[in-house]
Design a protein around this motif. Sequence first.
Motif, PDB file in Angstrom:
ATOM      1  N   ALA A 276       0.837  -1.208   0.000  1.00  0.00           N
ATOM      2  CA  ALA A 276       0.000   0.000   0.000  1.00  0.00           C
ATOM      3  C   ALA A 276       0.873   1.259   0.000  1.00  0.00           C
ATOM      4  O   ALA A 276       0.594   2.226  -0.709  1.00  0.00           O
ATOM      5  CB  ALA A 276      -0.926   0.002   1.212  1.00  0.00           C
ATOM      6  N   LEU A 277       1.953   1.231   0.776  1.00  0.00           N
ATOM      7  CA  LEU A 277       2.798   2.430   0.901  1.00  0.00           C
ATOM      8  C   LEU A 277       3.639   2.676  -0.347  1.00  0.00           C
ATOM      9  O   LEU A 277       4.130   3.778  -0.566  1.00  0.00           O
ATOM     10  CB  LEU A 277       3.696   2.311   2.139  1.00  0.00           C
ATOM     11  CG  LEU A 277       2.925   2.241   3.466  1.00  0.00           C
ATOM     12  CD1 LEU A 277       3.876   2.044   4.629  1.00  0.00           C
ATOM     13  CD2 LEU A 277       2.081   3.496   3.672  1.00  0.00           C
ATOM     14  N   ALA A 278       3.795   1.608  -1.167  1.00  0.00           N
ATOM     15  CA  ALA A 278       4.558   1.760  -2.414  1.00  0.00           C
ATOM     16  C   ALA A 278       3.636   2.065  -3.588  1.00  0.00           C
ATOM     17  O   ALA A 278       4.095   2.289  -4.706  1.00  0.00           O
ATOM     18  CB  ALA A 278       5.349   0.473  -2.681  1.00  0.00           C
ATOM     19  N   ASP A 279       2.342   2.074  -3.356  1.00  0.00           N
ATOM     20  CA  ASP A 279       1.358   2.298  -4.421  1.00  0.00           C
ATOM     21  C   ASP A 279       1.442   3.752  -4.932  1.00  0.00           C
ATOM     22  O   ASP A 279       1.481   4.689  -4.128  1.00  0.00           O
ATOM     23  CB  ASP A 279      -0.034   2.011  -3.836  1.00  0.00           C
ATOM     24  CG  ASP A 279      -1.132   2.222  -4.851  1.00  0.00           C
ATOM     25  OD1 ASP A 279      -1.424   1.269  -5.591  1.00  0.00           O
ATOM     26  OD2 ASP A 279      -1.681   3.342  -4.909  1.00  0.00           O
ATOM     27  N   GLU A 280       1.445   3.901  -6.256  1.00  0.00           N
ATOM     28  CA  GLU A 280       1.648   5.250  -6.838  1.00  0.00           C
ATOM     29  C   GLU A 280       0.539   6.222  -6.437  1.00  0.00           C
ATOM     30  O   GLU A 280       0.796   7.385  -6.154  1.00  0.00           O
ATOM     31  CB  GLU A 280       1.746   5.174  -8.368  1.00  0.00           C
ATOM     32  CG  GLU A 280       3.031   4.519  -8.865  1.00  0.00           C
ATOM     33  CD  GLU A 280       4.309   5.143  -8.290  1.00  0.00           C
ATOM     34  OE1 GLU A 280       4.348   6.375  -8.085  1.00  0.00           O
ATOM     35  OE2 GLU A 280       5.270   4.380  -8.003  1.00  0.00           O
ATOM     36  N   ASN A 281      -0.696   5.745  -6.421  1.00  0.00           N
ATOM     37  CA  ASN A 281      -1.816   6.630  -6.067  1.00  0.00           C
ATOM     38  C   ASN A 281      -1.727   7.065  -4.594  1.00  0.00           C
ATOM     39  O   ASN A 281      -1.902   8.240  -4.274  1.00  0.00           O
ATOM     40  CB  ASN A 281      -3.144   5.902  -6.349  1.00  0.00           C
ATOM     41  CG  ASN A 281      -4.322   6.767  -5.959  1.00  0.00           C
ATOM     42  OD1 ASN A 281      -4.360   7.947  -6.290  1.00  0.00           O
ATOM     43  ND2 ASN A 281      -5.260   6.192  -5.218  1.00  0.00           N
ATOM     44  N   VAL A 282      -1.404   6.108  -3.723  1.00  0.00           N
ATOM     45  CA  VAL A 282      -1.267   6.442  -2.296  1.00  0.00           C
ATOM     46  C   VAL A 282      -0.135   7.451  -2.120  1.00  0.00           C
ATOM     47  O   VAL A 282      -0.277   8.463  -1.418  1.00  0.00           O
ATOM     48  CB  VAL A 282      -1.002   5.161  -1.450  1.00  0.00           C
ATOM     49  CG1 VAL A 282      -0.627   5.516  -0.013  1.00  0.00           C
ATOM     50  CG2 VAL A 282      -2.219   4.242  -1.468  1.00  0.00           C
ATOM     51  N   LYS A 283       0.987   7.212  -2.813  1.00  0.00           N
ATOM     52  CA  LYS A 283       2.139   8.123  -2.681  1.00  0.00           C
ATOM     53  C   LYS A 283       1.767   9.536  -3.153  1.00  0.00           C
ATOM     54  O   LYS A 283       2.125  10.529  -2.517  1.00  0.00           O
ATOM     55  CB  LYS A 283       3.335   7.577  -3.474  1.00  0.00           C
ATOM     56  CG  LYS A 283       3.961   6.397  -2.770  1.00  0.00           C
ATOM     57  CD  LYS A 283       5.376   6.054  -3.146  1.00  0.00           C
ATOM     58  CE  LYS A 283       5.787   6.073  -4.547  1.00  0.00           C
ATOM     59  NZ  LYS A 283       6.879   5.182  -4.901  1.00  0.00           N
ATOM     60  N   ALA A 284       1.031   9.601  -4.260  1.00  0.00           N
ATOM     61  CA  ALA A 284       0.643  10.913  -4.804  1.00  0.00           C
ATOM     62  C   ALA A 284      -0.301  11.642  -3.846  1.00  0.00           C
ATOM     63  O   ALA A 284      -0.134  12.840  -3.582  1.00  0.00           O
ATOM     64  CB  ALA A 284      -0.009  10.734  -6.164  1.00  0.00           C
ATOM     65  N   GLY A 290       1.106  16.455   2.269  1.00  0.00           N
ATOM     66  CA  GLY A 290       2.301  16.671   3.100  1.00  0.00           C
ATOM     67  C   GLY A 290       2.601  15.507   4.034  1.00  0.00           C
ATOM     68  O   GLY A 290       3.242  15.670   5.065  1.00  0.00           O
ATOM     69  N   THR A 291       2.132  14.329   3.655  1.00  0.00           N
ATOM     70  CA  THR A 291       2.270  13.127   4.489  1.00  0.00           C
ATOM     71  C   THR A 291       3.330  12.210   3.872  1.00  0.00           C
ATOM     72  O   THR A 291       3.259  11.927   2.684  1.00  0.00           O
ATOM     73  CB  THR A 291       0.907  12.404   4.532  1.00  0.00           C
ATOM     74  OG1 THR A 291      -0.070  13.330   4.997  1.00  0.00           O
ATOM     75  CG2 THR A 291       0.911  11.197   5.419  1.00  0.00           C
ATOM     76  N   VAL A 292       4.292  11.761   4.656  1.00  0.00           N
ATOM     77  CA  VAL A 292       5.393  10.970   4.087  1.00  0.00           C
ATOM     78  C   VAL A 292       5.206   9.487   4.399  1.00  0.00           C
ATOM     79  O   VAL A 292       5.189   9.088   5.565  1.00  0.00           O
ATOM     80  CB  VAL A 292       6.754  11.445   4.672  1.00  0.00           C
ATOM     81  CG1 VAL A 292       7.914  10.694   4.025  1.00  0.00           C
ATOM     82  CG2 VAL A 292       6.906  12.948   4.491  1.00  0.00           C
ATOM     83  N   PRO A 293       5.050   8.636   3.348  1.00  0.00           N
ATOM     84  CA  PRO A 293       4.872   7.208   3.629  1.00  0.00           C
ATOM     85  C   PRO A 293       6.144   6.578   4.189  1.00  0.00           C
ATOM     86  O   PRO A 293       7.248   6.971   3.810  1.00  0.00           O
ATOM     87  CB  PRO A 293       4.549   6.605   2.251  1.00  0.00           C
ATOM     88  CG  PRO A 293       5.039   7.586   1.252  1.00  0.00           C
ATOM     89  CD  PRO A 293       5.067   8.939   1.915  1.00  0.00           C
ATOM     90  N   SER A 294       6.000   5.623   5.081  1.00  0.00           N
ATOM     91  CA  SER A 294       7.167   4.917   5.624  1.00  0.00           C
ATOM     92  C   SER A 294       7.793   4.056   4.528  1.00  0.00           C
ATOM     93  O   SER A 294       7.088   3.598   3.627  1.00  0.00           O
ATOM     94  CB  SER A 294       6.743   4.023   6.792  1.00  0.00           C
ATOM     95  OG  SER A 294       6.172   4.822   7.802  1.00  0.00           O
ATOM     96  N   THR A 295       9.092   3.824   4.645  1.00  0.00           N
ATOM     97  CA  THR A 295       9.773   2.956   3.678  1.00  0.00           C
ATOM     98  C   THR A 295       9.433   1.495   4.020  1.00  0.00           C
ATOM     99  O   THR A 295       8.906   1.205   5.101  1.00  0.00           O
ATOM    100  CB  THR A 295      11.302   3.119   3.787  1.00  0.00           C
ATOM    101  OG1 THR A 295      11.680   2.717   5.127  1.00  0.00           O
ATOM    102  CG2 THR A 295      11.731   4.549   3.544  1.00  0.00           C
ATOM    103  N   ALA A 296       9.817   0.573   3.112  1.00  0.00           N
ATOM    104  CA  ALA A 296       9.551  -0.854   3.362  1.00  0.00           C
ATOM    105  C   ALA A 296      10.275  -1.309   4.643  1.00  0.00           C
ATOM    106  O   ALA A 296       9.771  -2.149   5.382  1.00  0.00           O
ATOM    107  CB  ALA A 296       9.978  -1.684   2.163  1.00  0.00           C
ATOM    108  N   GLU A 297      11.448  -0.733   4.912  1.00  0.00           N
ATOM    109  CA  GLU A 297      12.194  -1.116   6.138  1.00  0.00           C
ATOM    110  C   GLU A 297      11.461  -0.618   7.383  1.00  0.00           C
ATOM    111  O   GLU A 297      11.472  -1.262   8.429  1.00  0.00           O
ATOM    112  CB  GLU A 297      13.613  -0.519   6.162  1.00  0.00           C
ATOM    113  CG  GLU A 297      14.569  -1.075   5.118  1.00  0.00           C
ATOM    114  CD  GLU A 297      14.258  -0.581   3.713  1.00  0.00           C
ATOM    115  OE1 GLU A 297      13.982   0.622   3.556  1.00  0.00           O
ATOM    116  OE2 GLU A 297      14.259  -1.413   2.784  1.00  0.00           O
ATOM    117  N   GLU A 298      10.842   0.569   7.270  1.00  0.00           N
ATOM    118  CA  GLU A 298      10.117   1.115   8.426  1.00  0.00           C
ATOM    119  C   GLU A 298       8.760   0.429   8.625  1.00  0.00           C
ATOM    120  O   GLU A 298       8.269   0.346   9.755  1.00  0.00           O
ATOM    121  CB  GLU A 298       9.893   2.624   8.230  1.00  0.00           C
ATOM    122  CG  GLU A 298      11.171   3.434   8.297  1.00  0.00           C
ATOM    123  CD  GLU A 298      11.027   4.822   7.679  1.00  0.00           C
ATOM    124  OE1 GLU A 298      11.891   5.658   7.947  1.00  0.00           O
ATOM    125  OE2 GLU A 298      10.075   5.070   6.918  1.00  0.00           O
TER     126      GLU A 298
END
Length: 327
Positions: A276-284, A290-298
């Motif tokens: 979900a956090l890597a999804d292009e629509n969610v990221k956009a 102004g919300t920063v998604p966590s990385t896969a490691e986080e």
Amino acid sequence: MIFKLARRAATVAGLVAATTAAAWAQTYPTRPITVVVPFSAGGPTDTVTRLVAEVMSKELGQQVVVENVGGAGGTLGAARVAKAAPDGYTILLHHIGMATSATLYRKLPYDTLNAFEYVGLVTEVPMTLVGRANLEATDLKSLIDYVKANKEKVTYANAGIGAASHLCGMLFQSAVETQVTTVPYKGTGPAMTDLLGGQVDIMCDQTTNTTNQIKGGKIKAYATTSPARLAALPDVPTAAEAGLKGFEVGIWHGVYAPKGTPKDILDKLTAALQKALADENVKARFAELGTVPSTAEEATGPALKTKLESEITRWEPVIKAAGVYAD
Ligand code: ASP
């Protein structure tokens, strides 16, 4: 002899339980999953959760349904999940309040560090200090003067003790050494409605909830609580730039499951969260807000556990110094 038989029966029962758990963990999920948001619909935690839940539903092949359980600064929703069956069908998406409530509440209906399993971190979100559109103060300095001169009548909206808006308001009031009247809501979704309607004066909330209203000129923005200006709100100064030092706070969100949820299920939830956090629509959408998604490691259980523990340690002395407690 009787003892031996009893012990063998217990071992067999244990094996059966473990095998059954492993079997249902393998087929999980076979029905919709409820993700509890411990605040009202329409607020920042709700927005983040709905965006993430949509992709998680696709990944897991089952609906991830949002249930808003607001009240008592997020502790009611957290308690609901702490007491739920550890089967992966009831999970929690909560923010920094999971850490601050551990100190703010003299007594909680759950044991913060022992009642949950960890799925992963979700986001980092800065906050903004905002006011109703017709408030006479035009910048942070004039807001501070206004608050000091009108402390009996200024109202501050928040989502209850334990909410991020509470923490931010507590830091602001202690930075300007002035107490104002607090108006608690079950989430900053309804608090924003009242700020837009001019029923309350000021609030501090995550950019997820304030960016569009600031850009639309519907509320006044006085400062961000971030160390640098935000790409989503380039015209809003940081509190430090606007002359208020030591008023910095970043909000983070995490996904939890009740204690005892099998590891296979936690792994499936973590994998779906990472997708979900890597999804292009969610990221956009996150970037717009102004919300920063966590990385896969986080976005892993161990990273969330480490974050929660370190944030409890970090905020405990600040809260104790402020002397704010809830029963
Ligand atoms: N996150 C908000 C707060 O803590 C509440 C909400 O999400 O509605 O103030």
